[in-house]
Design an enzyme around this catalytic site. Structure first.
Site, PDB file in Angstrom:
ATOM      1  N   ASP A  23      -7.310  -6.152   4.311  1.00 27.50           N
ATOM      2  CA  ASP A  23      -6.785  -4.787   4.245  1.00 27.50           C
ATOM      3  C   ASP A  23      -6.918  -4.114   5.603  1.00 27.50           C
ATOM      4  OD1 ASP A  23      -6.079  -2.195   3.683  1.00 27.50           O
ATOM      5  OD2 ASP A  23      -7.489  -1.917   2.041  1.00 27.50           O
ATOM      6  N   MET A  27      -9.070   8.157  -1.506  1.00 28.85           N
ATOM      7  CA  MET A  27     -10.005   8.614  -0.488  1.00 28.85           C
ATOM      8  C   MET A  27     -10.485  10.022  -0.816  1.00 28.85           C
ATOM      9  SD  MET A  27      -8.097   7.089   2.918  1.00 28.85           S
ATOM     10  CE  MET A  27      -6.530   7.909   2.625  1.00 28.85           C
ATOM     11  N   MET A  38     -12.160  -5.598   5.197  1.00 35.73           N
ATOM     12  CA  MET A  38     -11.500  -4.527   5.929  1.00 35.73           C
ATOM     13  C   MET A  38     -11.332  -4.940   7.387  1.00 35.73           C
ATOM     14  SD  MET A  38     -10.996  -2.277   3.586  1.00 35.73           S
ATOM     15  CE  MET A  38     -10.271  -1.057   4.707  1.00 35.73           C
ATOM     16  N   MET A  91     -12.321   4.547  -2.182  1.00 32.68           N
ATOM     17  CA  MET A  91     -13.128   4.919  -1.019  1.00 32.68           C
ATOM     18  C   MET A  91     -13.713   6.293  -1.310  1.00 32.68           C
ATOM     19  SD  MET A  91     -10.628   3.532   2.035  1.00 32.68           S
ATOM     20  CE  MET A  91      -9.110   3.638   1.067  1.00 32.68           C
ATOM     21  N   HIS A 135      -0.896  -1.472  -4.172  1.00 27.53           N
ATOM     22  CA  HIS A 135      -2.226  -1.124  -3.670  1.00 27.53           C
ATOM     23  C   HIS A 135      -2.347   0.385  -3.561  1.00 27.53           C
ATOM     24  CE1 HIS A 135      -5.988  -2.007  -1.497  1.00 27.53           C
ATOM     25  NE2 HIS A 135      -5.691  -0.969  -0.734  1.00 27.53           N
ATOM     26  N   HIS A 167      -8.187   0.824  -4.748  1.00 23.86           N
ATOM     27  CA  HIS A 167      -9.283   0.738  -3.776  1.00 23.86           C
ATOM     28  C   HIS A 167      -9.950   2.106  -3.689  1.00 23.86           C
ATOM     29  CE1 HIS A 167     -10.454  -0.098   0.729  1.00 23.86           C
ATOM     30  NE2 HIS A 167     -11.499   0.122  -0.045  1.00 23.86           N
ATOM     31  N   ASP A 206      -4.765   3.437  -2.456  1.00 23.69           N
ATOM     32  CA  ASP A 206      -5.936   3.866  -1.690  1.00 23.69           C
ATOM     33  C   ASP A 206      -6.381   5.249  -2.149  1.00 23.69           C
ATOM     34  OD1 ASP A 206      -6.469   1.738   0.250  1.00 23.69           O
ATOM     35  OD2 ASP A 206      -4.483   2.222   1.039  1.00 23.69           O
ATOM     36  N   PHE A 210      -7.810   5.448   7.201  1.00 19.95           N
ATOM     37  CA  PHE A 210      -6.620   5.809   7.955  1.00 19.95           C
ATOM     38  C   PHE A 210      -5.577   4.701   7.859  1.00 19.95           C
ATOM     39  CE2 PHE A 210     -10.192   7.882  10.015  1.00 19.95           C
ATOM     40  CZ  PHE A 210      -9.743   9.190  10.188  1.00 19.95           C
ATOM     41  N   GLY A 211      -4.324   5.052   7.607  1.00 20.44           N
ATOM     42  CA  GLY A 211      -3.244   4.095   7.645  1.00 20.44           C
ATOM     43  C   GLY A 211      -2.716   3.928   9.055  1.00 20.44           C
ATOM     44  N   GLY A 212      -1.960   2.854   9.267  1.00 23.46           N
ATOM     45  CA  GLY A 212      -1.272   2.659  10.539  1.00 23.46           C
ATOM     46  C   GLY A 212      -2.124   2.185  11.691  1.00 23.46           C
ATOM     47  N   SER A 235       0.833  -1.195   0.000  1.00 22.73           N
ATOM     48  CA  SER A 235       0.000   0.000   0.000  1.00 22.73           C
ATOM     49  C   SER A 235       0.867   1.245   0.000  1.00 22.73           C
ATOM     50  CB  SER A 235      -0.921   0.027   1.215  1.00 22.73           C
ATOM     51  OG  SER A 235      -1.608   1.255   1.278  1.00 22.73           O
TER      52      SER A 235
END
Length: 221
Positions: free
Chosen positions: A177, A39, A139, A70, A35, A68, A37, A145-147, A10
């Site tokens: 994910d 958003m 999910m 979102m 990957h 992905h 993301d 949010f990452g991390g 990601s």
């Protein structure tokens, strides 16, 4: 003995100031997919990137771009991401007027279609969709949010989705994910996942660590 999973690195956790270079390095380090993301600050709280960024980074690797989305609404943006270089486009049913139509539309562009199941998305959402979906994403954190830390209660959901896939003859990937680490990877693969999205766990420690980070997540036996 479980098969080694595919690792979808990601790029949300990469150095955005050197994103092209980061993708080339993580490709060489052994990532199977990239990957991406996307958003919108609406469906999820954060804002990340659009088709222009995907187009800009596409030349840096020939690996699968696992995009992905979102975002909501989503249908109007599908063609833009396909033209930018997406190989797989995953959407959230909550962002679609009619999820069946959206998945069919994605496939009509010649790319693979995925559906993401958020923490509170019922498995009933998959009813009558397994013949038109190539990827199911469970999910294991709150999207956006990452991390974040992996939510262990989602292991049962992964197992349930694997059972649904195995009851068909369709070649559907099961991706997890959120919060995946080397330790967690063993548990999610045992539950039935065959693709692991990993951002922080891939990019931690700097470029000299990417290969060993990926190898650690692949070692599930």
């Amino acid at each position: 003995m479980a098969n080694a999973p595919l690792i979808a690195a990601s790029i949300l956790a990469a150095d955005f100031a050197k994103l092209g270079e980061e993708i080339s390095v993580v490709d060489a380090a052994g990532a199977d997919w990239i990957h991406v993301d996307v958003m919108d600050g609406h469906l999820v709280p954060n804002i990340s990137m659009g088709p222009g960024i995907v187009r800009a980074i596409r030349p840096y690797t020939s690996k699968t771009f696992d995009v992905h989305l979102m975002i909501s609404p989503v249908e109007a943006y599908l063609q833009g991401f396909v033209e930018a270089g997406a190989d797989i486009i995953t959407v959230h049913p909550e962002a679609c007027t009619h999820i069946h139509h959206t998945l069919q539309l994605i496939r009509s562009f010649g790319v693979k279609a995925g559906i993401a199941l958020s923490l509170d998305t019922s498995l009933k959402t998959l009813n009558n969709l397994l013949d038109i979906v190539d990827l199911i994403v469970v999910m294991t954190v709150k999207p956006g949010f990452g991390g974040q830390n992996f939510i262990l209660s989602q292991l049962k959901k992964i197992t349930a989705v694997r059972q649904r896939i195995d009851a068909t003859n369709y070649p559907i990937h099961l991706e997890v994910d959120g919060g995946v680490t080397a330790d967690i990877s063993r548990r999610v693969v045992a539950a039935g996942a065959d693709v692991l999205v990993a951002g922080t766990a891939t990019f931690k420690g700097g470029r000299d660590s990417y290969a060993s980070n990926i190898a650690a997540m692949r070692t599930v036996n």
